[in-house]
Enzyme design. Structure first.
Site, mmCIF file in Angstrom:
data_model
loop_
_atom_site.group_PDB
_atom_site.id
_atom_site.type_symbol
_atom_site.label_atom_id
_atom_site.label_comp_id
_atom_site.label_asym_id
_atom_site.label_seq_id
_atom_site.Cartn_x
_atom_site.Cartn_y
_atom_site.Cartn_z
ATOM 1 N N VAL A 174 -114.111 33.628 35.699
ATOM 2 C CA VAL A 174 -115.156 32.755 36.222
ATOM 3 C C VAL A 174 -116.080 33.509 37.167
ATOM 4 C CG1 VAL A 174 -115.623 30.689 37.577
ATOM 5 C CG2 VAL A 174 -113.746 30.683 35.928
ATOM 6 N N TYR B 194 -114.290 41.865 53.166
ATOM 7 C CA TYR B 194 -114.852 40.751 53.935
ATOM 8 C C TYR B 194 -115.864 41.235 54.974
ATOM 9 C CZ TYR B 194 -111.591 37.600 51.693
ATOM 10 O OH TYR B 194 -110.924 36.854 50.749
ATOM 11 N N SER C 155 -113.295 27.118 42.850
ATOM 12 C CA SER C 155 -111.845 27.138 42.644
ATOM 13 C C SER C 155 -111.326 25.724 42.446
ATOM 14 C CB SER C 155 -111.148 27.775 43.848
ATOM 15 O OG SER C 155 -111.550 29.118 44.010
ATOM 16 N N ASP D 261 -113.000 19.724 44.007
ATOM 17 C CA ASP D 261 -113.397 18.828 45.093
ATOM 18 C C ASP D 261 -112.409 18.895 46.251
ATOM 19 O OD1 ASP D 261 -115.556 17.256 43.391
ATOM 20 O OD2 ASP D 261 -113.738 17.383 42.197
ATOM 21 N N THR E 287 -119.665 23.240 42.720
ATOM 22 C CA THR E 287 -120.376 22.947 41.472
ATOM 23 C C THR E 287 -119.795 21.705 40.804
ATOM 24 O OG1 THR E 287 -118.904 24.490 40.338
ATOM 25 C CG2 THR E 287 -121.072 25.320 41.015
ATOM 26 N N SER F 274 -121.406 17.306 33.689
ATOM 27 C CA SER F 274 -122.625 16.573 33.343
ATOM 28 C C SER F 274 -123.319 17.220 32.139
ATOM 29 C CB SER F 274 -123.572 16.515 34.541
ATOM 30 O OG SER F 274 -122.972 15.820 35.627
ATOM 31 N N ARG G 225 -121.763 18.751 29.818
ATOM 32 C CA ARG G 225 -120.916 18.391 28.676
ATOM 33 C C ARG G 225 -121.183 16.968 28.214
ATOM 34 N NH1 ARG G 225 -115.636 21.311 31.437
ATOM 35 N NH2 ARG G 225 -116.031 23.407 30.569
ATOM 36 N N HIS H 184 -114.218 16.575 39.510
ATOM 37 C CA HIS H 184 -114.247 17.548 38.415
ATOM 38 C C HIS H 184 -112.823 17.597 37.874
ATOM 39 C CE1 HIS H 184 -114.960 21.008 35.950
ATOM 40 N NE2 HIS H 184 -114.191 21.810 36.678
ATOM 41 N N THR I 142 -112.607 29.110 30.834
ATOM 42 C CA THR I 142 -114.006 28.719 30.666
ATOM 43 C C THR I 142 -114.844 29.734 31.429
ATOM 44 O OG1 THR I 142 -113.937 27.279 32.612
ATOM 45 C CG2 THR I 142 -113.419 26.278 30.495
#
Length: 316
Positions: free
Chosen positions: A12, A64, A121, A125, A145, A151, A153, A177, A232
Site C-alpha cells: 500500500v 523519523y 492503516s 477509522d 482515506t 465510494s 467502488r 471503511h 489492494t
C-alpha cells in the site's frame, strides 16, 4: 517544497508513493520502515520510475528525523488481513496494528513533525482515532482515506448496472471503511439526477436495480481483490493521491474521509467517514447530508461498532 513521509514501505505504501509521483504531487518522498533494506529498495525503484514520469521526484529511505519538515505524513503500517487464517474483517488486525502504533507514536512525537497526518492503516477509522488521541493531534489535521476508496467502488458498481460512466455518478459510502459501511441512496445521483427518481421515471430500464446488492458488491470488492492477489494497491494508491492533491492544492474539494465527529450526523467522539471539504488546513468542514431515518439508523450502528472497537484499542 512538497515533502511527504510514508511510514510503511509495503504494497500500500509503495503504490501510494507511485501514484503521488505519477501525478506530480510531491518533490520529495521519504520512506520509513522497520525493514530498512525494503524501504531502501522501494525508494530506489520509485526513484527510477520518476525518470519517465511527469517530473523527477527525490525518493529516499530515511528515519523519523526526516519527517520534521514534511507537509504530510502518511501512516501505512500494519498487517493485511490473512484470509487463509480466516480473517475476513479488518477489525481482526487491530491488535497487531496497535502493537506497531505503540512503537510509532513516540517517534512521531519526538520528531517535531507538525503537518497533516493521513492514516491508511486498518481498521482505518479506529486506528486514526487511536493516533489522534495518543498524539493529541488537532482533529482537523488528521484523517483517514477510509471510504474514499469504497465510494469509488460504489460508483463502479452503479456504472456496471446502469451503463453510465462512473465519472458521471456521485455516490458515497459512509461510516466505516469496513463491514458496517452504508450507502445513502437518497443522496446518490447519476448525471446529476437522483437515482431514486430515475428508478421511478424509467422503471423498465432502472426498476430492477438491486440497490442493496450493489452496496454489498462494493463492500466485498476489497475482499475479492485481497483474495485474488493478496493485497489492494492501485485503488488505494489513487485514493491517497486524490486526498493529497486536495490538501496540497488547497482545493476545497469534497471527498469522503474519516474525521472526528463532534455533533455532526448526531455523533460525537467517533471517527467516521463522511463528505468533507479538504484544503491546506486539512479537514476544513464536515458536509452534512440529509439522511433518511433508515440511513441514519444504519450510520449510527456503524459508528457504534467503530466506537466499541476503539475502546478495545485503548485497552490493548
Amino acid at each position: 517544497m512538497r515533502k511527504i513521509a510514508i511510514i510503511g514501505a509495503g504494497h500500500v505504501g509503495s503504490h501510494g508513493g507511485y501514484a503521488l509521483i505519477s501525478q506530480g504531487l510531491a518533490e520529495e518522498i521519504v520512506y520509513i520502515d522497520i525493514d530498512e533494506k525494503k524501504a531502501a529498495a522501494q525508494a530506489l525503484d520509485l526513484q527510477d520510475s520518476s525518470t519517465y514520469l511527469g517530473r523527477t521526484v527525490h525518493v529516499k529511505a530515511g528515519s523519523y528525523d526526516d519527517i520534521k519538515d514534511a507537509g504530510i505524513l502518511i501512516v501505512a503500517a500494519g498487517p493485511l488481513p490473512d484470509m487463509a487464517a480466516g480473517q475476513t474483517d479488518r477489525q481482526q488486525t487491530l491488535g497487531a496494528t496497535v502493537a506497531i502504533l505503540k512503537d510509532i507514536v513516540p517517534k512521531i512525537k519526538a520528531s517535531g513533525f507538525n503537518g497533516i497526518i493521513i492514516n491508511i492503516s486498518n481498521p482505518a477509522d479506529v486506528v486514526t482515532h487511536y493516533l489522534q488521541e495518543k498524539l493529541g493531534w488537532d482533529k482537523k489535521r488528521i484523517l483517514s482515506t477510509s471510504t474514499t476508496l469504497d465510494s469509488a467502488r460504489v460508483r463502479r458498481a452503479i456504472s456496471e448496472e446502469t451503463g453510465y460512466s462512473q465519472k458521471s455518478i456521485q455516490a458515497y459510502a459512509l461510516g466505516e471503511h469496513g463491514e458496517s459501511q452504508i450507502v445513502p441512496w437518497s443522496n446518490v445521483t447519476v448525471a446529476g439526477k437522483p437515482i431514486l427518481e430515475l428508478i421511478k421515471e424509467q422503471p423498465k430500464r432502472f426498476g430492477k436495480l438491486d440497490l442493496d446488492g450493489i452496496a454489498v458488491r462494493a463492500k466485498q470488492a476489497g475482499w475479492i481483490i485481497l483474495g485474488g492477489k493478496g493485497s489492494t494497491e492501485f485503488g488505494i494508491g489513487a485514493s491517497i493521491a486524490n486526498v493529497v492533491q486536495a490538501i496540497f492544492g488547497n482545493e476545497d474539494r469534497i471527498l469522503p474521509v474519516s474525521t472526528l465527529l463532534q455533533g455532526e450526523y448526531g455523533q460525537k467522539d467517533v471517527f467516521a467517514s463522511v463528505p468533507c471539504r479538504l484544503n491546506a488546513n486539512g479537514v476544513a468542514e464536515v458536509i452534512q447530508l440529509s439522511l433518511t431515518a433508515d440511513e441514519q439508523k444504519k450510520f449510527d450502528a456503524s459508528c457504534q461498532s467503530m466506537n466499541a472497537n476503539y475502546q478495545k484499542a485503548l485497552e490493548l
